[in-house]
Design a protein around this motif. Sequence first.
Motif, PDB file in Angstrom:
ATOM      1  N   TYR A 153       0.802  -1.232   0.000  1.00 47.50           N
ATOM      2  CA  TYR A 153       0.000   0.000   0.000  1.00 47.50           C
ATOM      3  C   TYR A 153       0.834   1.282   0.000  1.00 47.50           C
ATOM      4  N   GLY A 154       2.153   1.159   0.012  1.00 48.48           N
ATOM      5  CA  GLY A 154       3.009   2.337   0.074  1.00 48.48           C
ATOM      6  C   GLY A 154       3.548   2.539   1.477  1.00 48.48           C
ATOM      7  N   ARG A 155       4.811   2.924   1.562  1.00 52.55           N
ATOM      8  CA  ARG A 155       5.433   3.010   2.886  1.00 52.55           C
ATOM      9  C   ARG A 155       4.844   4.112   3.754  1.00 52.55           C
ATOM     10  N   MET A 156       4.291   5.161   3.141  1.00 54.59           N
ATOM     11  CA  MET A 156       3.712   6.214   3.969  1.00 54.59           C
ATOM     12  C   MET A 156       2.468   5.731   4.693  1.00 54.59           C
ATOM     13  N   THR A 157       1.799   4.710   4.157  1.00 52.10           N
ATOM     14  CA  THR A 157       0.646   4.135   4.854  1.00 52.10           C
ATOM     15  C   THR A 157       1.085   3.495   6.158  1.00 52.10           C
ATOM     16  N   SER A 158       2.189   2.756   6.114  1.00 48.13           N
ATOM     17  CA  SER A 158       2.683   2.130   7.354  1.00 48.13           C
ATOM     18  C   SER A 158       3.134   3.185   8.359  1.00 48.13           C
ATOM     19  N   VAL A 159       3.715   4.276   7.880  1.00 47.40           N
ATOM     20  CA  VAL A 159       4.142   5.350   8.786  1.00 47.40           C
ATOM     21  C   VAL A 159       2.933   5.960   9.496  1.00 47.40           C
ATOM     22  N   ARG A 160       1.910   6.298   8.737  1.00 45.25           N
ATOM     23  CA  ARG A 160       0.759   7.005   9.310  1.00 45.25           C
ATOM     24  C   ARG A 160      -0.059   6.108  10.233  1.00 45.25           C
ATOM     25  N   ILE A 161      -0.284   4.862   9.831  1.00 53.05           N
ATOM     26  CA  ILE A 161      -1.034   3.953  10.702  1.00 53.05           C
ATOM     27  C   ILE A 161      -0.278   3.714  11.996  1.00 53.05           C
ATOM     28  N   GLY A 162       1.043   3.525  11.894  1.00 52.80           N
ATOM     29  CA  GLY A 162       1.844   3.262  13.089  1.00 52.80           C
ATOM     30  C   GLY A 162       1.734   4.366  14.128  1.00 52.80           C
ATOM     31  N   TYR A 163       1.888   5.604  13.700  1.00 52.19           N
ATOM     32  CA  TYR A 163       1.840   6.709  14.659  1.00 52.19           C
ATOM     33  C   TYR A 163       0.429   6.915  15.217  1.00 52.19           C
ATOM     34  N   LEU A 164      -0.588   6.744  14.385  1.00 53.79           N
ATOM     35  CA  LEU A 164      -1.955   6.941  14.857  1.00 53.79           C
ATOM     36  C   LEU A 164      -2.375   5.881  15.878  1.00 53.79           C
ATOM     37  N   VAL A 165      -1.886   4.664  15.741  1.00 52.47           N
ATOM     38  CA  VAL A 165      -2.221   3.599  16.691  1.00 52.47           C
ATOM     39  C   VAL A 165      -1.373   3.702  17.961  1.00 52.47           C
ATOM     40  N   ALA A 166      -0.131   4.161  17.814  1.00 55.19           N
ATOM     41  CA  ALA A 166       0.772   4.232  18.966  1.00 55.19           C
ATOM     42  C   ALA A 166       0.283   5.217  20.025  1.00 55.19           C
ATOM     43  N   LEU A 167      -0.366   6.301  19.603  1.00 57.29           N
ATOM     44  CA  LEU A 167      -0.788   7.329  20.568  1.00 57.29           C
ATOM     45  C   LEU A 167      -1.778   6.792  21.601  1.00 57.29           C
ATOM     46  N   PRO A 168      -2.896   6.160  21.217  1.00 58.75           N
ATOM     47  CA  PRO A 168      -3.797   5.615  22.234  1.00 58.75           C
ATOM     48  C   PRO A 168      -3.186   4.444  23.002  1.00 58.75           C
TER      49      PRO A 168
END
Length: 409
Positions: free
Chosen positions: A273-288
């Motif tokens: 899906y593109g490496r930026m997808t993994s970057v964005r999902i990772g940070y959004l899940v890590a916060l909660p």
Amino acid sequence: MKKGQLGFLTGTHTVNDLYQGAIPAMLPFLMSERHYSYAAVSGLAFAASGVSSLFQPLFGVISDRKSRPWLVPAGFTTAALGVVMAGLAGNYMVTWLCVALAGIGIAAYHPPATSQARAAGGSSQKAMSVFSVGGTVGGAVAPSLVTLVIGSVGFDGSYLLAAPALIMAILWALKGPWMRRRGYTKAAPSVTAASTKPAADPARQTDDWRAFGRLVAVIVGWSIPFVTVTSLVSLHAQRDLGQSTAAGAATLTSYTAAGAVGTLLGGWVGDRYGRMTSVRIGYLVALPALLGIAWAPAFPVLVASATLFGAAMFLPFAAQVTLGQDYLPNRPGTASGLTLGMAMAAGGLCSPAFGWLADSSGLRAAFYALLLVFVAPVVMALRLPDRVLASPDAPSPEPVDATNTSSTQ
């Protein structure tokens, strides 16, 4: 993709980062047997991560100027020596210096090994995630190994922790000549830098320092919670939730093992899906997930939150490494040294501050403060630009094709 070479380098990464993970795993034992404070323990975390991170860019520049494959075995053997000596040391200052020595060894390893792994794996995010997960596996194994050795025979048996590095050094001596016959170790840095910049498209050859600076800022914000949670989560389980030393080590193991899963998953997501997808999902899940660590009213909640946090934090790991190298295609070792090194220094530098806060206000207060700090890099990560370069294994495109290809997205 040169699977044999990539697999061997992944094994060296496992051994190297085992010693990186051994240091936080030793902290609860140091607190109980040597009566160190939270601030003192955080100071050791700085010696490991901060000193290592400050030296890593230097080794990156060195590896860009000339191929020095010997830095790989020298790095993980020095790391092992520092960890063993830290276990045998008698006072805090000597322990701090030994941990710093281990950090320097870890720093020497990463830039040349990462450049060689990128050359072996080409442009595949999955290949870099496999190499990265080797280090995560080493970090996950470290708490169990340290608990087995020090928990059974005490710090006097610390010399047993040198066994993995000794075995891998012997394997490197056997494998090294084979890799040189294949023309790998001499070519690795130049392959990564040169073959990702086709002559037909001069724009591809430029180093995008502005975008790279934004990436470094994001990784600085990533490193602060990563280093702090690594050094304090097992103590959180013991001091706040009344768990045993073994349960604290299990929490740390769950956290680091989940990182291995997250790294592999991030590589798969990046390729699909593109490496930026993994970057964005990772940070959004890590916060909660970090909020769950701070709030955890019971041990199972802490383990679940730490596991989710570990997986989410490492989801963008491989993507960040390759993105940094693509921002600076002419300086892959420097990019690796800065993204894995100086940016990580912030985590080590800030760790004592959270240790002092834990001493004065408790571990939960430290974790809630960490949560507030982490909001900024999450927002910045969502705005990072991608940069697509030609595959290292692909031939240079014809001029007519180059006009249809953008070097930046």
